[in-house]
Design a protein around this motif. Structure first.
Motif, PDB file in Angstrom:
ATOM      1  N   GLY A 107       0.835  -1.192   0.000  1.00 63.60           N
ATOM      2  CA  GLY A 107       0.000   0.000   0.000  1.00 63.60           C
ATOM      3  C   GLY A 107       0.867   1.238   0.000  1.00 63.60           C
ATOM      4  O   GLY A 107       2.013   1.216   0.447  1.00 63.60           O
ATOM      5  N   SER A 148      -1.506   4.181   3.896  1.00 60.11           N
ATOM      6  CA  SER A 148      -2.634   3.337   3.490  1.00 60.11           C
ATOM      7  C   SER A 148      -3.230   2.543   4.637  1.00 60.11           C
ATOM      8  O   SER A 148      -4.339   2.033   4.529  1.00 60.11           O
ATOM      9  CB  SER A 148      -2.200   2.382   2.373  1.00 60.11           C
ATOM     10  OG  SER A 148      -1.174   1.515   2.846  1.00 60.11           O
ATOM     11  N   ASP A 166      -5.371   0.585   0.499  1.00 62.84           N
ATOM     12  CA  ASP A 166      -5.363   2.031   0.268  1.00 62.84           C
ATOM     13  C   ASP A 166      -6.511   2.640   1.059  1.00 62.84           C
ATOM     14  O   ASP A 166      -7.616   2.097   1.081  1.00 62.84           O
ATOM     15  CB  ASP A 166      -5.500   2.352  -1.216  1.00 62.84           C
ATOM     16  CG  ASP A 166      -5.009   3.760  -1.550  1.00 62.84           C
ATOM     17  OD1 ASP A 166      -4.396   4.399  -0.669  1.00 62.84           O
ATOM     18  OD2 ASP A 166      -5.223   4.220  -2.684  1.00 62.84           O
ATOM     19  N   LYS A 167      -6.212   3.742   1.718  1.00 58.02           N
ATOM     20  CA  LYS A 167      -7.205   4.481   2.499  1.00 58.02           C
ATOM     21  C   LYS A 167      -7.921   3.581   3.499  1.00 58.02           C
ATOM     22  O   LYS A 167      -9.125   3.669   3.714  1.00 58.02           O
ATOM     23  CB  LYS A 167      -8.205   5.162   1.571  1.00 58.02           C
ATOM     24  CG  LYS A 167      -7.543   6.171   0.635  1.00 58.02           C
ATOM     25  CD  LYS A 167      -8.531   6.792  -0.335  1.00 58.02           C
ATOM     26  CE  LYS A 167      -7.817   7.760  -1.279  1.00 58.02           C
ATOM     27  NZ  LYS A 167      -8.731   8.355  -2.275  1.00 58.02           N
ATOM     28  N   THR A 186      -3.617   1.907  -7.324  1.00 58.43           N
ATOM     29  CA  THR A 186      -3.567   2.945  -6.279  1.00 58.43           C
ATOM     30  C   THR A 186      -3.362   4.338  -6.840  1.00 58.43           C
ATOM     31  O   THR A 186      -3.503   5.314  -6.097  1.00 58.43           O
ATOM     32  CB  THR A 186      -2.445   2.646  -5.278  1.00 58.43           C
ATOM     33  OG1 THR A 186      -1.162   2.712  -5.946  1.00 58.43           O
ATOM     34  CG2 THR A 186      -2.611   1.262  -4.647  1.00 58.43           C
ATOM     35  N   ARG A 237       1.982  10.748  -2.501  1.00 59.25           N
ATOM     36  CA  ARG A 237       1.266  10.763  -1.236  1.00 59.25           C
ATOM     37  C   ARG A 237       2.098  11.513  -0.224  1.00 59.25           C
ATOM     38  O   ARG A 237       3.225  11.110   0.106  1.00 59.25           O
ATOM     39  CB  ARG A 237       1.022   9.330  -0.740  1.00 59.25           C
ATOM     40  CG  ARG A 237       0.306   8.439  -1.756  1.00 59.25           C
ATOM     41  CD  ARG A 237      -1.111   8.917  -2.036  1.00 59.25           C
ATOM     42  NE  ARG A 237      -1.783   8.040  -2.983  1.00 59.25           N
ATOM     43  CZ  ARG A 237      -2.554   7.027  -2.625  1.00 59.25           C
ATOM     44  NH1 ARG A 237      -2.752   6.747  -1.352  1.00 59.25           N
ATOM     45  NH2 ARG A 237      -3.131   6.285  -3.554  1.00 59.25           N
TER      46      ARG A 237
END
Length: 314
Positions: free
Chosen positions: A37, A41, A209-210, A306, A311
């Protein structure tokens, strides 16, 4: 196979940040699971929740079939953790460090000595047993860090970026050691930003992710999820326009460019695409040069699933 880890609907908040959003995960006995990730993440949060180093807002975590709690010492003795940041005592020798961490779980002195000696041999630090960490190279220090995490012979081992900033020889040695641990029965959860390591090691991969699991499967299954499946590059001198149009009519064709005598073709499915392209070019009167075919990598999968944006997290 039995479930070594079962996570159901795990929710973890840091104030207004939702770090884990009803996250689910099962880890089967004997597998090497790759946990991938982008930064932020939820990977580290997940691991810390599993280890009961963090409290969480909702959900459940079972390890070896039992609920994991901060005082679940009977479970924790069967867990090994090798984190990205090296965590050893500078004032202790290699032997003393391994003996100390092993002693946290193995109280019998004779058994502990046996385990320490076996671990030193396993990570090949016999010639450095009297060295203190500051005298070790980066690769040797990483191997000491691993030794401290596995000396008590855990059944479940977490590896978080264990090969950061080491040379290729040391990296290969570490990866071979992880494979050997798995062959001896350890279940392993492995995180890394080195996609080739994940491809080499892991029998199954989860992409986060997230705070959610957004893709899961073997590397072959993940590669089958993405849009592009094959990229072909061929040096072609004086390619006729009609042949380029014929290539564009091939099944599974996605895109083609021809510039500076280099033909680039991508396909979004199918097999033997290169053979079909070469069949079209067999009638080409000009000269063919270098031919290169590339199937999607795990890195392609990761970026397509992703996204490619940077990020930034504090």
């Amino acid at each position: 196979m039995s479930h070594v880890i079962e996570i159901n609907n795990l929710v973890k908040r840091y104030n207004d940040l939702l770090a884990l959003d009803h996250f689910n995960l099962t880890v089967e006995e004997g597998e090497i699971l790759g946990l991938l990730g982008p930064n932020g993440s939820g990977k580290t949060t997940t691991i810390n929740c599993i280890l009961s180093l963090l409290t969480y807002d909702k959900g459940s975590i079972k390890v070896f079939g039992q609920e994991m709690k901060p005082n679940s010492y009977d479970l924790k003795k069967d867990i090994g953790v090798v984190m990205q940041d090296v965590a050893v005592f500078d004032e202790l020798t290699v032997y003393e460090n391994i003996d100390y961490f092993c002693g946290l779980y193995i109280k019998d002195k004779s058994l502990r000595k046996q385990y320490v000696e076996e671990t030193i041999d396993f990570v090949e630090l016999s010639d450095f047993r009297k060295f203190k960490p500051k005298k070790l190279s980066g690769g040797l220090l990483r191997r000491l860090n691993i030794a401290c995490g596995i000396a008590h012979k855990p059944k479940l081992i977490f590896f978080d970026e264990p090969t950061v900033a080491v040379d290729p020889q040391s990296r290969n040695k570490i990866l071979d050691g992880i494979k050997d641990l798995n062959k001896k029965g350890a279940t392993i959860i492995y995180t890394s930003h080195y996609m080739e390591e994940i491809e080499q090691l892991c029998s199954r991969i989860i992409i986060m992710d997230k705070g959610k699991s957004i893709a899961a499967g073997t590397k072959e299954e993940l590669k089958a999820m993405i849009h592009k499946t094959e990229k072909i590059q061929i040096e072609v001198f004086d390619l006729e326009t009609n042949l380029l149009e014929e290539i564009k009519s091939l099944k599974y064709f996605e895109n083609a460019t021809y510039k500076n005598n280099v033909l680039n073709v991508s396909f979004k499915g199918g097999r033997n695409n290169l053979a079909h392209v070469m069949n079209v070019l067999s009638d080409h009167s000009g000269h063919l040069g270098r031919i290169y075919s590339e199937h999607p990598t795990l890195n392609d999968v990761f970026l397509e699933i992703t996204g490619t944006e940077l990020r930034d997290y504090a």
